[in-house]
Design an enzyme around this catalytic site. Structure first.
Site, PDB file in Angstrom:
ATOM      1  N   ARG A 325       2.828   7.551  -6.855  1.00 42.84           N
ATOM      2  CA  ARG A 325       1.598   8.302  -6.605  1.00 42.84           C
ATOM      3  C   ARG A 325       1.652   9.006  -5.256  1.00 42.84           C
ATOM      4  NH1 ARG A 325      -3.942   8.818  -8.442  1.00 42.84           N
ATOM      5  NH2 ARG A 325      -3.591   7.475 -10.253  1.00 42.84           N
ATOM      6  N   GLU A 727     -11.760   6.027  -5.283  1.00 44.06           N
ATOM      7  CA  GLU A 727     -10.668   6.243  -4.349  1.00 44.06           C
ATOM      8  C   GLU A 727     -10.675   7.593  -3.631  1.00 44.06           C
ATOM      9  OE1 GLU A 727      -6.909   3.818  -6.048  1.00 44.06           O
ATOM     10  OE2 GLU A 727      -7.824   5.189  -7.471  1.00 44.06           O
TER      11      GLU A 727
END
Length: 781
Positions: A325, A727
């Protein structure tokens, strides 16, 4: 007696539950102390308590354990070691590289060698400190530089390339090189890691676990006990915070407690104290970067070579997808035409680092924002102008380096709107004037955007199930696979179900997450809790509604599409009935009043070997404008003002969403300013308590802290038109880091790169100012 239907009346139009700032479903219970966490549960008679035996060295051979002194203490019942694990002595983790208890070597200071089980918590902890491990020290790798030199990795390196970065760099009008180190971060959940293992009849188990992933805990415990998954039930009503730290690593506690309970034949509770929690559990991955960038006179990136080295600790844990990621997000909001990215997953003799809010995204975002900040200074241009020049655009300039089109980009509109509302240009001029007059106190300002992909990068986790039960009094119970950890997931799911059934929110209750109700549930992580579980619950409620609509159609001789459910009423062209009356009549006619629902995220796919495809369903966007003050004599800094404009789509609950944005930003600010992890030369974590590790406090919240929501629904078909919020706001805090670098740059006029190690503590700011030359201790990078 049959009740006659009420005459048809004009349908009422009550306010829907979704879109309203309803209080968190547990808020009243939490503030009054009536919300139960695992340590509050009544304990079964005969419960024993466990405490961990920890390695005191970072790396070494383990020859044996001397527990004689511990076993002589009053109340001590047993010592549990690797030999007591009835199943696989390695955890059922993805890489299968981490032992339940240390077997023949220890890999970090704080590794759990075994447990002491006693009649009380105090007796167990006292005894655990008396156990002596017979070890022979081995050389330890304590930072990524050593790991890179020795090619010491938990997983193979990954490389992603597009175009010809070397050729692009060679022809670029300007070039820069740089390095950066970004430290890790302790999760610091209010409720520490805890598990309570209770043996049941016929070889079955009940595990109370403070976990973001009950299904994985179920699998891990079954694997360690050598039983089938169906013999293990895991339940969690709520957690006192997780932030990723309880995605995999809560499983360790559950396995340890279960193995101990099996050995002693009694229920066992294991709750780590704060110091042990620090020493045992993994953190956010520290990263080290090397980069070379070529750019034109406007600051547009022509070519980029970027090496990212993640400190993964001693085992893989989730380091693979975390580092992936980071690769996916090292573009942040910017088009990279010719790019070469190398991602190294370094093995060190420290805690095995794990998931943390953003899951590698922050480590990717900060790299490109640092590069763009340096480009702006090298050119003498405003950093916001350079960022705007590099944004994803149209045509060929909207394809990411991993080949996903950016089809929903709103930053070309969002950034200018924030620039105006925050009065960025005027404040920048005022700050320049301030800095010209003041030699000691300098100010800085920055606007940074966020583009964050929403979905699990492991495609199989993008699925969810839920159950909706309607009782004969009209009340509704919902169970889904997600976990409430304070983020308001249960509240949002209840709002979704209430609107789907047309009943007041107060009539909907969401119950504890339980593997015996919804099996194989994914972790509550990746910001996807509401996207997945909310949609599954909506589908379950829709099935019940369809059953009731068909029943009413049979009564009134109309089509299903003519039935409305709203305001606690069921409305047909011929009659208006109370919801509870329809439910009772349906039950009397043997109509199914419960259903399951299942959802899987559409459109996503990608190749794990090449890291190309569409790993994300959509992107969430946002931007923050941050102003800071810096004392150049002491290195002390303060965040003065923050303006945020953030994209949550069509908000299901604006109050909860704004709270998540505020909390995420402050937590990100802590990562980048005060939360410094320090390991000494022996590999021991020196910052393992609140006295030495500083998270932001209320006094650190800026006096001006403004949050606004972008007024547009998700362009993808997501539940309620919403977007994930957990997030993405964390990375808005990169604006704090860039504003601090702007303040450092104000002390000189050479346009040189500002090398500021994160977190930007007073010491690191003094080093950036050229006032300190040596590091105090070793950070995780």
């Amino acid at each position: 007696m049959t009740r006659s239907p009420a005459p048809v009346a004009a349908p009422a139009h009550p306010q829907p539950a979704m879109g309203q700032p309803h209080p968190h479903e547990s808020a009243r219970a939490q503030v009054t102390g009536n919300a139960s966490y695992i340590d509050d549960l009544p304990e079964v008679r005969g419960t024993l308590y466990a405490a961990p035996i920890l390695s005191r060295i970072a790396h070494g051979h383990l020859h044996g354990v001397d527990a004689s002194a511990a076993l002589q203490l009053p109340g001590v019942r047993s010592v549990v070691l690797a030999a007591d694990v009835p199943g696989d002595r390695l955890l059922a983790a993805f890489a299968h590289d981490e032992p339940v208890f240390a077997i023949d070597r220890v890999e970090y200071a704080g590794q759990v060698i075994g447990l002491v089980v006693a009649d009380s918590v105090e007796q167990a902890r006292r005894a655990a400190r008396l156990v002596r491990a017979d070890t022979t020290p081995l050389p330890a790798v304590l930072n990524v530089q050593q790991a890179l030199a020795q090619q010491n990795y938990v997983l193979p390196p990954v490389f992603v390339r597009r175009g010809d970065a070397a050729a692009a760099l060679a022809r670029a009008p300007h070039r820069l090189r740089g390095q950066l180190e970004v430290g890790g971060q302790e999760h610091f959940y209010l409720e520490g890691q805890i598990a309570y293992a209770l043996p049941q009849e016929q070889g079955q188990w009940l595990i109370h676990s403070s976990t973001q992933h009950p299904g994985e805990v179920q699998h891990w415990v079954a694997h360690a006990l050598a039983v089938d998954n169906h013999a293990v039930r895991v339940e969690c009503r709520r957690m006192g915070g997780g932030f990723g730290g309880k995605e995999t690593q809560a499983g360790h506690l559950a396995v340890w407690a279960a193995v101990a309970a099996r050995k002693v034949g009694r229920p066992v509770k294991l709750r780590l104290d704060r110091d042990d929690d620090f020493l045992i559990t993994g953190k956010r991955h520290p990263f080290a970067y090397d980069w070379e960038v070529g750019f034109d006179d406007a600051g547009r990136i022509q070519g980029l070579k970027l090496r990212m080295a993640a400190n993964c600790g001693f085992s893989a844990d989730l380091s693979g997808p975390v580092a992936d990621r980071a690769v996916f997000h090292c573009d942040n909001a910017y088009f990279l035409q010719d790019v070469e990215i190398a991602s190294y997953r370094c093995k060190t003799n420290t805690q095995s680092h794990t998931a943390f809010r953003g899951f590698g995204g922050p480590q990717g975002v900060i790299a490109i924002e640092t590069i763009l900040g340096d480009i702006a200074r090298a050119l003498g241009r405003d950093a916001l102008d350079v960022r705007m020049a590099n944004l994803y655009g149209l045509g060929e300039r909207n394809i990411t380096h991993y080949q996903m089109p950016v089809e929903d980009n709103i930053l070309h509109d969002l950034l200018p709107k924030l620039e105006l509302s925050a009065q960025y240009r005027q404040r920048k001029e005022a700050i320049s004037a301030w800095n010209a007059r003041n030699t000691v106190l300098k100010r800085g300002i920055a606007i940074t955007p966020v583009k964050f992909g929403i979905s699990f990068t492991a495609t199989l986790f993008n699925q969810a199930g839920a159950l909706v039960h309607v009782y004969t009094d009209g009340s509704v119970q919902v169970n889904h696979g997600g976990i409430e950890m304070g983020q308001g997931l249960h509240t949002k799911v209840a709002q979704i179900v209430a609107d789907e059934l047309g009943v007041p929110l107060a009539r909907v209750l969401v119950t504890a997450s339980d593997t015996s109700k919804v099996p194989n549930a994914s972790a509550t992580a990746a910001s996807a809790g509401t996207d997945l579980n909310g949609r599954a619950a909506q589908f379950a409620a829709r099935n019940v509604r369809a059953n009731l609509a068909a029943f009413v159609c049979g009564l009134d001789g109309c089509g299903a599409g003519e039935i409305q459910f709203q305001g606690g009423q069921v409305i047909s062209p011929k009659a208006v009935r109370a919801w509870s009356d329809v439910v009772q009549q349906a039950y009397a006619n043997r109509i199914q009043l419960w259903s399951d629902g299942f959802y899987r995220t559409p459109k996503i796919h990608y190749d794990k070997t090449t890291l190309t495809g569409r790993p994300f369903y959509y992107f969430a966007y946002g931007a923050a404008c941050c102003e800071v003050a810096l004392d150049t004599l002491t290195g002390e800094s303060r965040v003065l003002a923050v303006d945020i404009l953030h994209d949550v789509g069509q908000s299901i609950n604006p109050a909860i969403d704004i709270g998540q944005i505020e909390g995420g930003f402050i937590q990100g600010m802590g990562w980048l300013t005060t939360e410094q992890l320090v390991w000494n030369e022996q590999g021991q974590l020196a910052t393992h308590a609140p006295s030495t590790y500083k998270i932001p406090a209320t006094g650190d919240v800026p006096a001006r802290f403004r949050v606004a929501l972008w007024p547009e629904a998700n362009r993808e078909d997501n539940v309620g038109g919403s977007k994930a919020v957990g997030e993405p706001p964390f990375m808005l805090a990169v604006a704090v880091y860039e504003a601090l670098r702007d303040a450092v740059a104000a002390t000189r006029a050479d346009g040189a790169c500002v090398h500021l190690t994160a977190p930007a503590t007073a010491e690191n700011l003094l080093r950036a100012l050229g006032r300190l030359d040596t590091a105090a201790g070793r950070e995780g990078g």
